[in-house]
Enzyme design. Structure first.
Site, mmCIF file in Angstrom:
data_model
loop_
_atom_site.group_PDB
_atom_site.id
_atom_site.type_symbol
_atom_site.label_atom_id
_atom_site.label_comp_id
_atom_site.label_asym_id
_atom_site.label_seq_id
_atom_site.Cartn_x
_atom_site.Cartn_y
_atom_site.Cartn_z
ATOM 1 N N GLU A 1 0.793 -1.236 0.000
ATOM 2 C CA GLU A 1 0.000 0.000 0.000
ATOM 3 C C GLU A 1 0.824 1.284 0.000
ATOM 4 O O GLU A 1 0.570 2.193 0.779
ATOM 5 C CB GLU A 1 -0.959 -0.014 1.203
ATOM 6 C CG GLU A 1 -1.834 -1.259 1.222
ATOM 7 C CD GLU A 1 -2.766 -1.321 2.419
ATOM 8 O OE1 GLU A 1 -2.583 -0.556 3.366
ATOM 9 O OE2 GLU A 1 -3.686 -2.164 2.380
ATOM 10 N N GLU B 1 -6.165 -10.882 -1.259
ATOM 11 C CA GLU B 1 -7.000 -10.650 -0.073
ATOM 12 C C GLU B 1 -8.477 -10.617 -0.474
ATOM 13 O O GLU B 1 -9.245 -9.767 -0.035
ATOM 14 C CB GLU B 1 -6.604 -9.321 0.602
ATOM 15 C CG GLU B 1 -5.127 -9.236 0.925
ATOM 16 C CD GLU B 1 -4.719 -7.990 1.707
ATOM 17 O OE1 GLU B 1 -5.599 -7.315 2.288
ATOM 18 O OE2 GLU B 1 -3.516 -7.694 1.744
HETATM 19 C C1 GLA Z 1 -5.114 -4.508 4.060
HETATM 20 C C2 GLA Z 1 -3.859 -5.244 4.517
HETATM 21 C C3 GLA Z 1 -4.207 -6.505 5.226
HETATM 22 C C4 GLA Z 1 -5.353 -6.314 6.185
HETATM 23 C C5 GLA Z 1 -6.528 -5.718 5.472
HETATM 24 C C6 GLA Z 1 -7.716 -5.539 6.379
HETATM 25 O O1 GLA Z 1 -5.677 -5.010 2.960
HETATM 26 O O2 GLA Z 1 -2.973 -5.541 3.480
HETATM 27 O O3 GLA Z 1 -3.077 -6.961 5.903
HETATM 28 O O4 GLA Z 1 -4.945 -5.495 7.237
HETATM 29 O O5 GLA Z 1 -6.136 -4.475 5.001
HETATM 30 O O6 GLA Z 1 -7.841 -6.537 7.287
#
Ligand code: GLA
Length: 344
Positions: free
Chosen positions: A147, A254
């Site tokens: 990020e 994710e």
């Molecule tokens: C982001 C992070 C994850 C997690 C999510 C929410 O996507 O990369 O590690 O913290 O947020 O749970």
């Protein structure tokens, strides 16, 4: 070290009729789940049967692994690594460098001043060396930087303490340190809103500039925290095409599909309606059809959870409620969306 999980027998109820999720994608890509030791306790048989890759939901993040300088706490991450080993699963490492869930000491210098560039880089290297070395041979790939892109406007990089105190080459440095620590590990840049065209182009620009400078980066992690309505299949397809044009492998890292739109703030829906269940069934089917059609460039799909009984979205700030984002329900049974992705 690395104890705590024994081989568990697959549950014998229904196995003859419920296909294994990851086996259904055996000729496409591994299918993973983000987990904690608690979830491995409560859902171990489900996870061992249906997923062939794990990610630590939290326990490999900087604040968990090195809460104080030089004090490493590996117990919970080791439990997850051991579960993966015992069950012959892959393990993704998440995450080495991030602006969030990183302790303040990392950025602190002497006398209450911020740390200097060299001090910060030496801390970054020490953390990466220690963590990557510990899981070498078990973790096959790392989210090296998470990020780093600015969400809005024209600025490329998020204003973080990493950027302010080190400069924009902190990203390249992180990849170089990770590659030195484990030359065999696949190294990913990971981000969210990765299909939004403006952010997609920024991610593309960042990764291309890393490649142009000879940085050891092997893949892009598309977080895929999506929902019933967004992003469109066209935007997902365009992101896949754009990132794949860099010649890198892509992983959906994710994935979750809560049953609400992003602007739907209702908290009084106690059970999903038939309409919501059907919509999720169709949406998952469309998305996995798309993933299948890009199996040559997708090297992994990981869900950010394992089943609906626990997911981070239950506690998403300001919106505490169930959102039923996974393929398995609270009782770890396949939902209609499970059948829509495995039956092809
Ligand atoms: C982001 C992070 C994850 C997690 C999510 C929410 O996507 O990369 O590690 O913290 O947020 O749970």
């Amino acid at each position: 070290m690395l104890e705590g999980y024994e081989q568990v027998d697959a549950p014998d109820t229904g196995d003859n009729i419920i296909p294994s999720l990851h086996e259904a994608f055996a000729d496409c890509f591994p299918v993973g789940a983000a987990v904690s030791p608690e979830v491995l306790e409560s859902a171990g048989p489900l996870i061992a049967r249906h997923y062939n890759s794990l990610t630590a939901e939290n326990h490999m993040k900087p604040i968990e692994l090195q809460p104080e300088e030089g004090v490493y706490t590996f117990e919970k991450a080791d439990l997850i690594a051991n579960f993966a080993r015992v069950h012959g699963m892959r393990l993704r490492g998440h995450t080495l460098v991030w602006h969030h869930q990183t302790p303040d000491w990392v950025f602190a210098g002497p006398d209450g001043q911020p740390a200097a560039r060299e001090q910060l880089l030496s801390r970054m290297k020490a953390h990466i060396d220690t963590v990557v070395a510990r899981y070498r041979g078990t973790v096959y790939g790392w989210d090296v930087v998470n990020e780093a892109i600015h969400d809005k406007g024209v600025e490329l990089l998020r204003r973080s303490r990493w950027l302010e105190l080190v400069g924009e080459d902190y990203i390249q440095k992180a990849f170089e340190f990770a590659h030195e620590a484990d030359p065999d590990a696949l190294l990913f840049y990971n981000d969210y809103h990765e299909t939004v065209p403006a952010k997609r182009e920024k991610i593309y620009t960042l990764v291309k500039s890393l490649l142009d400078r000879g940085t050891p980066i092997h893949g892009i992690g598309l977080q895929a925290h999506w929902n019933m309505y967004e992003p469109s299949l066209e935007d997902i397809r365009a992101a896949i095409e754009r990132y794949a044009s860099l010649g890198l492998k892509l992983q959906f890292t994710e994935l979750d599909l809560p049953m609400f739109g992003s602007d739907d703030k209702r908290r009084d829906v106690k059970r999903p309606t038939e309409g919501m269940i059907e919509q999720q069934r169709l949406r998952y089917a469309q998305i996995f059809d798309l993933f299948r059609s890009y199996k040559d460039v997708i090297s992994g799909v990981t869900f950010w959870g394992a089943a609906d009984d626990y997911t981070w979205l239950d506690h998403f700030p300001g919106k505490e409620r169930k959102t039923w984002p996974m393929l398995f329900n609270d009782a770890h049974e396949p939902k209609p969306c499970f059948w829509s992705v495995v039956e092809k």
